[in-house]
Design an enzyme around this catalytic site. Structure first.
Site, PDB file in Angstrom:
ATOM      1  NE  ARG A   1      -2.261  -2.018  11.087  1.00  0.00           N
ATOM      2  CZ  ARG A   1      -3.178  -1.145  10.681  1.00  0.00           C
ATOM      3  NH1 ARG A   1      -4.454  -1.321  11.002  1.00  0.00           N
ATOM      4  NH2 ARG A   1      -2.827  -0.101   9.964  1.00  0.00           N
TER       5      ARG A   1
ATOM      6  CB  SER B   1     -11.425  -4.439   7.879  1.00  0.00           C
ATOM      7  OG  SER B   1     -12.442  -3.545   7.587  1.00  0.00           O
TER       8      SER B   1
ATOM      9  NE  ARG C   1      -1.229   4.704   9.081  1.00  0.00           N
ATOM     10  CZ  ARG C   1      -2.529   4.426   8.946  1.00  0.00           C
ATOM     11  NH1 ARG C   1      -3.034   4.140   7.772  1.00  0.00           N
ATOM     12  NH2 ARG C   1      -3.326   4.465   9.994  1.00  0.00           N
TER      13      ARG C   1
ATOM     14  CD  GLU D   1      -8.789  -1.534  10.029  1.00  0.00           C
ATOM     15  OE1 GLU D   1      -8.879  -0.286  10.031  1.00  0.00           O
ATOM     16  OE2 GLU D   1      -8.835  -2.214   9.011  1.00  0.00           O
TER      17      GLU D   1
ATOM     18  NE  ARG E   1      -3.616  -2.482   2.175  1.00  0.00           N
ATOM     19  CZ  ARG E   1      -4.624  -2.816   2.960  1.00  0.00           C
ATOM     20  NH1 ARG E   1      -5.019  -1.981   3.914  1.00  0.00           N
ATOM     21  NH2 ARG E   1      -5.259  -3.962   2.798  1.00  0.00           N
TER      22      ARG E   1
END
Length: 426
Positions: free
Chosen positions: A391, A352, A277, A349, A262
RNA sequence: GGAGGAGUACCCAAGUCUGGCUGAAGGGGUCGGUCUUGAAAACCGAGAGGCGGGUAACACCGCGCGGGGGUUCGAAUCCCUCCUCCUCCGCCA
């Protein structure tokens, strides 16, 4: 993409529902005009084509009878010219309509709370005891760096910011988590494992909804016009693109481990340290192809499958039902699972889980037939992270850290870590 | 990277040179039937799926021979372009 026929018949209702997402609907205003014009043109152009077909048949017949067809040919040529003009206009109208429809987000499900921002997401459950430390807990990047199992500096040297090296027990931990999650989902939850290409073409990213609106979020290989996948959702969902599935074989449930890429455009300055991130991270993704009547039940199950991972790892988490403003472009309903990050004093998070209903299926043209001879219907697609591995590592390092700097390995993971109970500095 | 070959309906496959009653022969599978205690075999019969327009629903019309564009009154058939697959050579984990 939304169903054009449905939008036509329920325009005001659709607009009302979309407005709850806080979406700019200026372009959507043109829907009625373009849709009407499109159908007018189709009717006209098809009438002319029918005329031309008939006329050509007559010419063929005259030629066979050795009659002179010059007059008929001339007339038919004029018909053709007219068709060309109208076709060109039709193309423009369809492009405009398509431009709009490809950029209109999904309609929120009625059970989705109306909200204006992420602050209006609703916490629906919590699990686990928050850890208490008798010492000052360190952020996970310090824990990992001090143990010599994470190296951000050298990643910055070899590549750039937002990349990381895992070393030794860290690399093994990452691999153990992937294997643990895949085994859980395939052996206990009934998923079929998949390993996918890490690059996809434009059609695939359009099918799942990242294109055309969010091109800047992805990495592009220019020479080939391929994109690095932002999630295995893209290749796995597009696995069945342009297919008609056998209804008797539904649902399909796939679990795919992959690296994810990403660009994180627009998030400069956020989560600049640590594993939260990254431009590249690993994830086990769960993807379902379900019959429409089953998809909401499937969403609950899917969310439960992701939660199970955290439960087995003993990581405290909460589940949020996302409000209309925080659904993302493609979801009709979405749950976020957030894991406790002690040094941030908050949940972050880690998964999802979304039901896209037929939004992706329509774009990617994925249908199913209930029985032989039945009309094809669009499937419902769903997916969820099960889980984001980077994460998860961050959460383990933070929640399981000890005063001496070591990290206890969650029991469920030990078989995958050669029986080791603890990661210690060398 | 070099040299060839090929993409036709659920599958196989003819048609492409020589454009026109070919929206596409033939076979397999599928479905229905006859026969049979049942099944198989054999025989008879059926069927292009899809998308779009249209309709209350039919009818009807348009588009569909890998994708896109072009030539032509008319394209599976001619031209351009892209994609995919196969064979041989080279290189390579």
């Amino acid at each position: 993409m939304l169903d054009i026929k449905y939008v036509r018949a329920h325009y005001e209702e659709v607009k009302e529902k979309l407005s709850k997402r806080g979406e700019d609907l200026a372009d959507f205003e043109r829907f009625g005009e373009l849709d009407t014009r499109r159908r007018e043109l189709i009717t006209q152009v098809e009438e002319l084509k029918a005329e031309r077909n008939e006329s050509s048949q007559k010419i063929a017949e005259m030629k066979r009878n050795k009659e002179n067809a010059d007059e008929a040919i001339k007339k038919t040529r004029e018909l053709g010219d007219r068709i060309k003009e109208l076709d060109a206009e039709l193309n423009t109208v369809e492009e405009d309509l398509n431009y709009i429809m490809m950029r209109v987000p999904n309609i929120p499900h009625e059970s989705v709370p109306v909200g204006e921002s992420e602050d209006d997401n609703v916490e629906i459950r919590k699990w686990g005891e928050l850890p208490e430390f008798g010492f000052e807990a360190k952020p996970h990047w310090e824990v990992g760096t001090d143990l010599g199992i994470l190296d951000f500096e050298r990643a910055a040297k070899t590549t750039g910011s937002r990349f990381v090296f895992y070393k030794g027990a860290g690399a093994k931990l990452e691999r153990a988590l992937a294997a643990f999650m895949l085994d859980l989902h395939t052996e206990e939850h009934g998923y079929e494992e998949m390993l996918t290409p890490y690059m996809v073409n434009r059609a695939s990213l359009t099918g799942t909804g990242q294109l055309p609106k969010f091109e800047e979020d992805a990495f592009l290989i220019e020479e080939e016009d391929y994109f690095l996948i932002p999630t295995a959702e893209v290749p796995v969902t597009n696995f069945h693109r342009d297919e008609i599935l056998n209804g008797a074989e539904l649902p399909h449930a796939y679990a795919a481990y992959s690296a994810c890429f990403r660009s994180e455009a627009g998030s400069a300055g956020r989560d600049t340290r640590g594993l939260i991130r990254m431009h590249q991270f690993n994830k086990v993704e769960l993807v379902h192809f379900a019959k429409p009547e089953d998809s909401y039940e499937t969403l609950e199950k899917l969310t439960g499958h992701a939660e199970k991972v955290l439960q087995l790892l003993g990581l405290p988490y909460r589940v949020l039902k996302m409000c209309t403003a925080d659904l993302g472009f493609t979801a009709a309903k979405k749950y976020d699972i957030e894991v406790w990050i002690p040094t941030q004093g908050t949940y972050r998070e880690i998964s999802s889980c979304s039901n896209f209903e037929d939004f992706q299926a329509r774009r990617a043209n994925i249908r199913f037939r209930r029985e032989q001879g039945a009309k094809p219907e669009f499937v419902h697609t769903l997916n969820g992270s099960g889980l984001a591995i980077g994460r998860t590592v961050a959460a383990i390092l933070e929640n399981y850290q000890q005063e001496d700097g070591s990290v206890i390995i969650p029991e469920a993971l030990r078989p995958y870590m050669g029986g080791k109970e603890k990661i210690e500095a060398k």
